[in-house]
Design a protein around this motif. Sequence first.
Motif, PDB file in Angstrom:
ATOM      1  N   LEU A 182       0.825  -1.209   0.000  1.00  0.00           N
ATOM      2  CA  LEU A 182       0.000   0.000   0.000  1.00  0.00           C
ATOM      3  C   LEU A 182       0.859   1.260   0.000  1.00  0.00           C
ATOM      4  CD1 LEU A 182      -2.784  -1.058   2.540  1.00  0.00           C
ATOM      5  CD2 LEU A 182      -3.052  -0.720   0.075  1.00  0.00           C
ATOM      6  N   MET A 183       1.993   1.225   0.683  1.00  0.00           N
ATOM      7  CA  MET A 183       2.891   2.377   0.696  1.00  0.00           C
ATOM      8  C   MET A 183       3.352   2.729  -0.718  1.00  0.00           C
ATOM      9  SD  MET A 183       3.441   3.650   3.811  1.00  0.00           S
ATOM     10  CE  MET A 183       5.124   4.295   3.934  1.00  0.00           C
ATOM     11  N   LYS A 184       3.619   1.721  -1.529  1.00  0.00           N
ATOM     12  CA  LYS A 184       4.033   1.968  -2.914  1.00  0.00           C
ATOM     13  C   LYS A 184       2.907   2.622  -3.704  1.00  0.00           C
ATOM     14  CE  LYS A 184       7.351  -1.867  -3.106  1.00  0.00           C
ATOM     15  NZ  LYS A 184       7.697  -3.158  -3.740  1.00  0.00           N
ATOM     16  N   PRO A 193       8.360   8.579  -6.665  1.00  0.00           N
ATOM     17  CA  PRO A 193       8.847   7.213  -6.858  1.00  0.00           C
ATOM     18  C   PRO A 193       8.189   6.299  -5.840  1.00  0.00           C
ATOM     19  CG  PRO A 193      10.677   8.775  -6.884  1.00  0.00           C
ATOM     20  CD  PRO A 193       9.460   9.544  -6.460  1.00  0.00           C
ATOM     21  N   GLU A 194       7.955   5.040  -6.211  1.00  0.00           N
ATOM     22  CA  GLU A 194       7.161   4.172  -5.350  1.00  0.00           C
ATOM     23  C   GLU A 194       7.798   3.885  -3.994  1.00  0.00           C
ATOM     24  OE1 GLU A 194       8.320  -0.351  -6.762  1.00  0.00           O
ATOM     25  OE2 GLU A 194       6.418   0.505  -7.406  1.00  0.00           O
ATOM     26  N   ASP A 195       9.117   4.086  -3.875  1.00  0.00           N
ATOM     27  CA  ASP A 195       9.775   3.828  -2.587  1.00  0.00           C
ATOM     28  C   ASP A 195       9.968   5.102  -1.758  1.00  0.00           C
ATOM     29  OD1 ASP A 195      11.695   5.048  -4.148  1.00  0.00           O
ATOM     30  OD2 ASP A 195      13.269   3.569  -3.744  1.00  0.00           O
ATOM     31  N   ARG A 196       9.438   6.230  -2.241  1.00  0.00           N
ATOM     32  CA  ARG A 196       9.723   7.504  -1.581  1.00  0.00           C
ATOM     33  C   ARG A 196       9.144   7.572  -0.164  1.00  0.00           C
ATOM     34  NH1 ARG A 196      11.583  11.214   0.606  1.00  0.00           N
ATOM     35  NH2 ARG A 196      11.862  13.373  -0.135  1.00  0.00           N
ATOM     36  N   LEU A 197       7.880   7.214  -0.002  1.00  0.00           N
ATOM     37  CA  LEU A 197       7.276   7.277   1.324  1.00  0.00           C
ATOM     38  C   LEU A 197       7.886   6.239   2.258  1.00  0.00           C
ATOM     39  CD1 LEU A 197       3.492   7.843   0.473  1.00  0.00           C
ATOM     40  CD2 LEU A 197       5.164   9.531   1.258  1.00  0.00           C
ATOM     41  N   ASN A 199      10.912   5.079   2.184  1.00  0.00           N
ATOM     42  CA  ASN A 199      12.225   5.578   2.611  1.00  0.00           C
ATOM     43  C   ASN A 199      12.090   6.671   3.664  1.00  0.00           C
ATOM     44  OD1 ASN A 199      13.592   3.805   0.938  1.00  0.00           O
ATOM     45  ND2 ASN A 199      13.771   5.270  -0.751  1.00  0.00           N
ATOM     46  N   ALA A 200      11.059   7.501   3.517  1.00  0.00           N
ATOM     47  CA  ALA A 200      10.833   8.545   4.522  1.00  0.00           C
ATOM     48  C   ALA A 200      10.460   7.944   5.876  1.00  0.00           C
ATOM     49  CB  ALA A 200       9.732   9.492   4.052  1.00  0.00           C
ATOM     50  N   PHE A 201       9.871   6.759   5.858  1.00  0.00           N
ATOM     51  CA  PHE A 201       9.536   6.034   7.090  1.00  0.00           C
ATOM     52  C   PHE A 201      10.759   5.389   7.726  1.00  0.00           C
ATOM     53  CE2 PHE A 201       4.845   4.760   7.713  1.00  0.00           C
ATOM     54  CZ  PHE A 201       4.408   6.035   7.399  1.00  0.00           C
ATOM     55  N   GLY A 202      11.853   5.289   6.971  1.00  0.00           N
ATOM     56  CA  GLY A 202      13.044   4.617   7.489  1.00  0.00           C
ATOM     57  C   GLY A 202      13.440   3.392   6.694  1.00  0.00           C
ATOM     58  N   GLY A 203      12.846   3.221   5.488  1.00  0.00           N
ATOM     59  CA  GLY A 203      13.188   2.062   4.669  1.00  0.00           C
ATOM     60  C   GLY A 203      12.705   0.771   5.308  1.00  0.00           C
ATOM     61  N   ASP A 204      13.630  -0.147   5.544  1.00  0.00           N
ATOM     62  CA  ASP A 204      13.272  -1.410   6.197  1.00  0.00           C
ATOM     63  C   ASP A 204      13.191  -1.266   7.713  1.00  0.00           C
ATOM     64  OD1 ASP A 204      13.186  -2.742   3.764  1.00  0.00           O
ATOM     65  OD2 ASP A 204      15.316  -3.281   3.848  1.00  0.00           O
ATOM     66  N   ASN A 205      13.672  -0.150   8.232  1.00  0.00           N
ATOM     67  CA  ASN A 205      13.721   0.043   9.691  1.00  0.00           C
ATOM     68  C   ASN A 205      12.504   0.798  10.191  1.00  0.00           C
ATOM     69  OD1 ASN A 205      16.342  -1.170   9.959  1.00  0.00           O
ATOM     70  ND2 ASN A 205      17.200   0.707   9.080  1.00  0.00           N
ATOM     71  N   ILE A 206      11.340   0.198   9.957  1.00  0.00           N
ATOM     72  CA  ILE A 206      10.098   0.866  10.358  1.00  0.00           C
ATOM     73  C   ILE A 206       9.622   0.318  11.697  1.00  0.00           C
ATOM     74  CG2 ILE A 206       9.365   1.484   8.030  1.00  0.00           C
ATOM     75  CD1 ILE A 206       7.712  -1.480   9.620  1.00  0.00           C
ATOM     76  N   PRO A 311      13.372  12.305  11.806  1.00  0.00           N
ATOM     77  CA  PRO A 311      12.456  13.433  11.625  1.00  0.00           C
ATOM     78  C   PRO A 311      11.442  13.148  10.515  1.00  0.00           C
ATOM     79  CG  PRO A 311      14.749  14.159  11.692  1.00  0.00           C
ATOM     80  CD  PRO A 311      14.772  12.671  11.543  1.00  0.00           C
ATOM     81  N   ILE A 312      10.198  13.467  10.802  1.00  0.00           N
ATOM     82  CA  ILE A 312       9.125  13.350   9.810  1.00  0.00           C
ATOM     83  C   ILE A 312       8.650  14.761   9.481  1.00  0.00           C
ATOM     84  CG2 ILE A 312       6.809  12.481   9.348  1.00  0.00           C
ATOM     85  CD1 ILE A 312       8.893  10.279   9.463  1.00  0.00           C
ATOM     86  N   GLU A 313       8.650  15.072   8.192  1.00  0.00           N
ATOM     87  CA  GLU A 313       8.231  16.394   7.730  1.00  0.00           C
ATOM     88  C   GLU A 313       7.676  16.237   6.318  1.00  0.00           C
ATOM     89  OE1 GLU A 313      11.733  18.780   7.709  1.00  0.00           O
ATOM     90  OE2 GLU A 313      12.823  17.471   6.342  1.00  0.00           O
ATOM     91  N   PRO A 314       6.990  17.251   5.789  1.00  0.00           N
ATOM     92  CA  PRO A 314       6.462  17.128   4.437  1.00  0.00           C
ATOM     93  C   PRO A 314       7.557  16.784   3.425  1.00  0.00           C
ATOM     94  CG  PRO A 314       5.484  19.020   5.526  1.00  0.00           C
ATOM     95  CD  PRO A 314       6.556  18.507   6.448  1.00  0.00           C
ATOM     96  N   VAL A 315       7.238  15.822   2.548  1.00  0.00           N
ATOM     97  CA  VAL A 315       8.176  15.429   1.504  1.00  0.00           C
ATOM     98  C   VAL A 315       8.481  16.644   0.637  1.00  0.00           C
ATOM     99  CG1 VAL A 315       8.446  13.984  -0.548  1.00  0.00           C
ATOM    100  CG2 VAL A 315       7.378  13.043   1.513  1.00  0.00           C
TER     101      VAL A 315
END
Length: 357
Positions: A182-184, A193-197, A199-206, A311-315
């Motif tokens: 769903l993130m994609k 890009p489908e991995d943008r969100l 990656n903003a979450f931390g990639g695999d480290n969510i 940090p989480i902020e607007p893309v």
Amino acid sequence: MSNLQNCWPEPIVRVQELSESGINSIPERYIKPPSDRAGLQNSPGNDTFGAVNIPVIDLLGMAGKAEEEAVGRACREWGFFQVVNHGVSPEVMRAAREGWREFFHLPMELKQPYANSPCTYEGYGSRLGVEKGAVLDWSDYFFLHYLPTSLRDPAKWPSIPPHFRELIAEYSQQVVELSGRLMKVLSRNLGLPEDRLQNAFGGDNIGACLRVNFYPKCPQPDLTLGLSSHSDPGGLTLLLPDENVPGLQVRRGNSWVTVDPVPDAFIVNIGDQMEVLSNGIYRSIEHRVIVNSGKERVSLAFFYNPKSDIPIEPVKELVTEDRPALYPSMTFDEYRLYIRTKGPRGKSQVESLKSPR
């Protein structure tokens, strides 16, 4: 999160025990102010129930652009949608829900060793927030960390019913995989890009955690709520509802819509962190849970969250001169401390962060 309290401010009362004691009226500490009550007119079984429902999206029947547009439209207009044909085993879903129902019906002496504290919330609980004298919700719950694995406390994972720990792990892994898919879709719909969100979450480290909600029968459902109005502080929530007992209500303008669960579907909603990342394009929406005088209700809420310390902020791609950044940068640890302290409070937190326009 180190400044959270080690103990609850008052002795914990299990709502299930209150319900099963045969009381005819609820204690005052569960009575909501009149403005916050659902009222009998909104109870399941009302003639209007099911007349309006959140969007239902078939992930097998849609592909590519159609899937993106359906999900994106739901996130913009509702903040909620249901997904069917999502890839999670229906057998695992049903077994997980009924396993948790069985757990809540165990004798108290078998459940109490799993009791939680405000420090992590992990385990068997009956209140949110640590404000003394707060009006409480009519529910018990069980909270578990799944990711990162360093946060898991094996002692808090129930060993009853048999093989339950393995079932919880299998269910959680399948829901994590669906969340990643769903993130994609959400990312592509924003023109990213489908991995943008992700990656903003931390990639695999969510982060990922599970809250199982148990809403016992209530003798005065018009005076209280199973869960007060709130928007979820995290990223995405995937809810496995009780198919036989509706209870989730979603705010739609000035009204509340009682969600009609579709069999073997997940109810997905946008959390505050996703609203921040999308710079307000996707919306986290207030929701609440009503209770029932004749039936108990069990639901499983799975939270798919950013890594807690980034940090989480607007893309940046979604910040323009016409649409400046609506929210400041903040880690998820900093953000969720608010709800961990005060309990659910509508959308007051995320709205308070908005930059003046």
